[in-house]
Design a protein around this motif. Structure first.
Motif, mmCIF file in Angstrom:
data_model
loop_
_atom_site.group_PDB
_atom_site.id
_atom_site.type_symbol
_atom_site.label_atom_id
_atom_site.label_comp_id
_atom_site.label_asym_id
_atom_site.label_seq_id
_atom_site.Cartn_x
_atom_site.Cartn_y
_atom_site.Cartn_z
ATOM 1 N N LYS A 127 -8.243 -39.493 -5.362
ATOM 2 C CA LYS A 127 -9.488 -39.265 -4.802
ATOM 3 C C LYS A 127 -9.535 -40.041 -3.456
ATOM 4 N N LEU A 128 -9.141 -41.429 -3.502
ATOM 5 C CA LEU A 128 -9.319 -42.295 -2.631
ATOM 6 C C LEU A 128 -8.174 -41.941 -1.388
ATOM 7 N N TYR A 129 -6.963 -41.461 -1.748
ATOM 8 C CA TYR A 129 -6.027 -40.897 -0.513
ATOM 9 C C TYR A 129 -6.485 -39.834 -0.051
ATOM 10 N N LYS A 134 -5.961 -39.780 15.365
ATOM 11 C CA LYS A 134 -5.952 -39.158 14.359
ATOM 12 C C LYS A 134 -4.574 -39.096 13.696
ATOM 13 N N GLN A 135 -3.506 -38.630 14.534
ATOM 14 C CA GLN A 135 -2.170 -38.739 14.001
ATOM 15 C C GLN A 135 -1.678 -39.985 13.252
ATOM 16 N N TYR A 136 -2.179 -41.145 13.858
ATOM 17 C CA TYR A 136 -1.760 -42.408 13.589
ATOM 18 C C TYR A 136 -2.275 -42.566 12.409
ATOM 19 N N HIS A 187 -0.731 -42.154 4.979
ATOM 20 C CA HIS A 187 0.401 -41.535 3.950
ATOM 21 C C HIS A 187 1.437 -42.773 4.001
ATOM 22 N N ASP A 188 1.946 -43.439 4.484
ATOM 23 C CA ASP A 188 2.881 -44.277 4.621
ATOM 24 C C ASP A 188 2.560 -45.483 3.635
ATOM 25 N N ALA A 189 1.407 -45.853 3.641
ATOM 26 C CA ALA A 189 0.723 -46.921 2.776
ATOM 27 C C ALA A 189 0.810 -46.563 1.463
ATOM 28 N N PHE A 190 0.315 -45.609 1.113
ATOM 29 C CA PHE A 190 0.032 -45.040 -0.432
ATOM 30 C C PHE A 190 1.508 -44.826 -0.868
ATOM 31 N N LYS A 191 2.498 -44.023 0.079
ATOM 32 C CA LYS A 191 3.904 -43.754 -0.220
ATOM 33 C C LYS A 191 4.706 -45.012 -0.795
ATOM 34 N N GLU A 192 4.366 -46.157 0.071
ATOM 35 C CA GLU A 192 5.061 -47.554 -0.212
ATOM 36 C C GLU A 192 4.457 -48.079 -1.368
ATOM 37 N N ASN A 193 3.244 -47.718 -1.714
ATOM 38 C CA ASN A 193 2.587 -48.455 -2.951
ATOM 39 C C ASN A 193 2.788 -47.463 -4.446
ATOM 40 N N ARG A 194 3.346 -46.609 -4.230
ATOM 41 C CA ARG A 194 3.219 -45.490 -5.276
ATOM 42 C C ARG A 194 3.919 -46.437 -6.646
#
Length: 92
Positions: free
Chosen positions: A12-14, A30-32, A38-45
């Motif tokens: 939900k946060l993502y 927006k793109q940044y 996306h990268d931060a959540f992917k890195e910490n999954r």
């Protein structure tokens, strides 16, 4: 105090962070923002340490507040749309 978080809360946060990032009036911001979220959540999954996950979530909520503030500021000082934004709009 460690608050147990569920996968649903994290998702939900993502989604909230992505949705808020889409509100930036500037294409580049927006793109940044979308890419960073996306990268931060992917890195910490793959994190497993509950305390570290909790710290990362607190940081994510702080970042969400920053995104919301910056969107408001960006809307106050809007500029012309870029050529690429007009092309994307016509494709939809």
């Amino acid at each position: 105090m460690i608050i147990m978080t569920s996968r649903q809360q994290i998702l939900k946060l993502y989604k909230t962070m992505l949705r808020e990032s889409q509100k930036f009036p500037s294409y580049n911001f927006k793109q940044y923002a979308v890419r960073r979220v996306h990268d931060a959540f992917k890195e910490n999954r793959s994190l497993t340490d509950a305390k570290f996950i909790e710290n990362q979530l607190k940081e994510a909520y702080r970042n969400l507040d920053i995104i919301k503030r910056q969107v408001i500021i960006g809307q106050l000082y809007s500029t012309e749309k870029l050529v690429i934004e007009n092309i994307e709009k016509n494709k939809k």
